[in-house]
Structures are given as C-alpha cells and as structure tokens.
Scaffold this active site. Structure first.
Site, PDB file in Angstrom:
ATOM      1  N   ASP A  77     -46.339  16.452 -40.316  1.00 19.67           N
ATOM      2  CA  ASP A  77     -45.842  17.324 -39.258  1.00 19.67           C
ATOM      3  C   ASP A  77     -45.561  16.542 -37.984  1.00 19.67           C
ATOM      4  OD1 ASP A  77     -48.676  16.929 -39.128  1.00 19.67           O
ATOM      5  OD2 ASP A  77     -48.854  18.559 -37.691  1.00 19.67           O
ATOM      6  N   GLU A 137     -51.594  17.896 -38.961  1.00 19.14           N
ATOM      7  CA  GLU A 137     -52.420  16.958 -38.203  1.00 19.14           C
ATOM      8  C   GLU A 137     -52.309  17.221 -36.709  1.00 19.14           C
ATOM      9  OE1 GLU A 137     -53.153  13.239 -35.844  1.00 19.14           O
ATOM     10  OE2 GLU A 137     -51.296  14.380 -36.079  1.00 19.14           O
TER      11      GLU A 137
END
Length: 382
Positions: A77, A137
């Site tokens: 991400d 994350e």
C-alpha cells in the site's frame, strides 16, 4: 533463459496500479503472481477484509518448500496521493530520478526484487528464499498482523529478513518505536463577551501542550551512533477545538505522537504524559482532562552482527544506520533471527508529490538482490 526485465520497467507497471490503503491491493498482487508463477515460484494469497469491508490480501511466494532462510518483505500500500499530482500513477524520469507515487515507498524495492528474479534461471535461485507482500502497512501494519495471526505462520521461524523501506541502500539495523495518544480537554462554553462564565478548553490544552514539548527531552535513552536526532522525538500533529469565534471553546482534543529509541521502555512517554495530565488537572480543576493511549509499539535494537549484515556489507558500500520512521521490522522480528531494513530511495521524498527513487540505486539494489537470490547468505567472491 527467462526474459530479463529491468527494475525501471517493472516499477512503471507497479506505480500505474493505485494501491492507497483505502482500496484493494489485489490488482497489484495478481500482477506479481502472474510475473512469478511462469518463473517457477509458488504463490499463496491470504485474503482478508479490512474494517471497511475492502478485500485485501497478503502474499507469500517461494521457489521451493524449504524453510524460509532469507525473506524479502515489502508492503504493497501507499499513502493517499494528492489529486493535484497529475503524474502520481505515471512514472516519469527526470535528472536520473523516477518520480511517482510509491516509487521509493516501497514499489521500487519490489521492482528490484522482481527484476532480480527475472535475471536468473529458476534452478539458479538458492533454496530457502521467500517473498512476503503485505497490505495496510501505512495504517498500522495491519496486514502483517493478519499474516502473523494465520495458523500457517503462528509458529514459523525465518532466518534473516529484509524489510523494504527507503534507506538510500544503507542497512537499517535498528529502528525507533512508535506511540500515539489522544488528550481531550472538556471546558465550559460561554459567550466570549463574558469569559468568567466559561472555561476555555483550548487555553488549558495550549498550556498542556507547552509543558509536553518542554518535557520531551527529560530523561530517556540516547543513541548518537545510529539515529538523527539521537533521542525520542515527539509531535503534536492534530488539534481540534472550538465552535465559533465568539464562543469560549468547551472542548479541545489533540494527538501526541512519539518515536522512542530502542532501549527505552516503549511506554515511558505514556507515563510522562499521564503525569503531565494529572498536574494540568490540578492546576485547572474547572476543566476535565482525559488521556487515551492509542498505540505503544517497541522499536527494534541491533541484533548481533549476523550473516545478512555481513553479506550486505560485502555487496554495498553503505554504513549501517538506524531508522526513525515506522516499519514492519519490529513485527517481523517476532519470527526472524535477524532483521534489516533497507531499500532504494530516501524517505524524505516519500509521502509527497516529490516522491522519487534514483535509477542508479534501483540498478545497484537489483544487482545485490540477484547475488543474494543466487547464493543466499553464503559469502561469494563473484
């Protein structure tokens, strides 16, 4: 011979797939799966749904069924990108830098790994290597937590792990922890023409914020060798309060974030905040002040000089360093004997429309990863 693809070519494809944490990362994982499987890698997708019901997944890929002696960990991400950044998803090269959302944090690292895989025949890759890709994350390492909670990984052990983050290819052998707390001040609203009838929550909060910032350097550990700044740092990043210019504010909230050096108790700052809140409450008994701890996470300290650190020292010129930003390393350290944070690019350009990664570092890291994939952690003169 498998088709050799450069890291820059791969990065162009990865950046074009939007993966801010609010959307699914599955399109990117499917792209990686389609890249690896023809090259002999076994790919396992581990799906889950986030709190908003968005389908996400983690990915574990290996060329064999051996224990994972050397793991390469990347999150998939990115942070949200500004709508006014027209080139966010279209990689552009300027002055030896590749610009685009996620180019250094951390799609550049993933592109290097995949390019290194493409440079080798499947039977030339050392046994015991693996790729781990995670979701979410950037919003608290939630994908990694999902992965570690899986039955298949609850008791797994990894020898050495590379956690991908932009460090300008300097091995990050230690990392600061992370803490977050919310402080709420309840006062009493009144017309601003009659201040004695009210209690300004903003005024009480402002005095408390000053005391917090004045106290941050008191006590605590220091590490001048690995970190700059060498001590625990603190930031008041969000403050909200008041309803109108002519109303004494009855409520004010603010967030306190801190990053503690390894060796310091991860909740030392929380205890300090609690003491300061109690003192502020005594000084302003007409207000109500509440502290809520939201996150307290330990950093990771340098491990004994292990085989991965020695191997990287033979491949790259960069000196070991510490990282002050958050990463998945402290979680990976639960299941790995040795963890190092490393990758191309500089975190100071990330999370902005300035994000970029040097082409030279992509090429250097691809070459280093090719060597690691070929020989594992064994020293080689090649």
């Amino acid at each position: 011979m498998s088709q050799l693809v450069s890291a820059a070519e791969i990065l162009r494809e990865l950046v074009a797939i939007p993966t801010p944490s609010a959307v699914s990362n599955l399109p990117l994982l499917r792209w990686v799966e389609a890249f690896l499987e023809p090259r002999g890698w076994r790919v396992l997708l581990l799906p889950y749904r986030d709190q908003q019901g968005v389908e996400k997944a983690n990915l574990v890929a290996r060329p064999d069924e051996e224990r994972i002696d050397l793991a390469f960990v990347c999150h998939t991400d990115t942070v949200p990108y500004d709508a006014n950044w027209p080139g966010a998803l279209a990689l552009q090269e300027r002055d030896g830098q590749l610009h685009g959302c996620g180019s250094c944090d951390v799609k550049g690292s993933l592109a290097c790994f995949l390019a290194a895989v493409s440079s080798l025949e499947p039977d030339a890759i050392a046994k015991g290597v693996g790729l781990i890709l995670t979701a979410d994350e950037e919003i608290g390492c939630k994908g990694m937590e999902q992965l570690l909670a899986k039955d298949e990984f609850r008791h797994i052990r990894i020898g050495s792990a590379i956690v991908s983050e932009p460090t300008s290819l300097r091995p990050g052998v230690a990392g600061k922890g992370y803490g977050l707390a919310q402080i709420t001040v309840e006062g009493r609203e009144a017309h601003s023409a009659f201040p004695r009838q009210g209690v300004s929550a903003i005024s009480v909060a402002a005095r408390l914020i000053g005391q917090i910032e004045d106290s941050v350097d008191s006590g605590g550990a220091a590490n001048d060798l690995l970190f700059d700044p060498p001590r625990t740092t603190l930031n008041i990043g969000v403050i909200e309060g008041g309803t109108a210019k002519n109303i004494i504010p009855g409520r004010c909230t603010f967030l306190v974030e801190w990053r503690a050096v390894p060796g310091e108790s991860p909740d030392r700052m929380l205890r300090l905040l609690r003491a300061l809140v109690e003192e502020a409450q005594r000084v302003a008994p007409q207000a109500v002040i509440k502290l809520e701890g939201l996150r307290v996470e330990a950093g990771f300290a340098p491990a004994p000089r292990g085989s991965l650190q020695l191997r990287l020292a033979s491949l790259l010129p960069g000196e070991p360093t510490g990282i002050s930003f958050g990463s998945e390393a402290s979680r990976v350290a639960r299941i790995a004997d040795e963890v190092i944070v490393i990758g191309p690019g500089d975190m100071r350009s990330a999370h902005s429309d300035r994000e970029c990664v040097p082409v030279a570092e992509l090429e250097e890291w691809t070459a280093a990863l090719s060597s690691l994939l070929r020989t594992g952690l064994l020293q080689t003169s090649q």
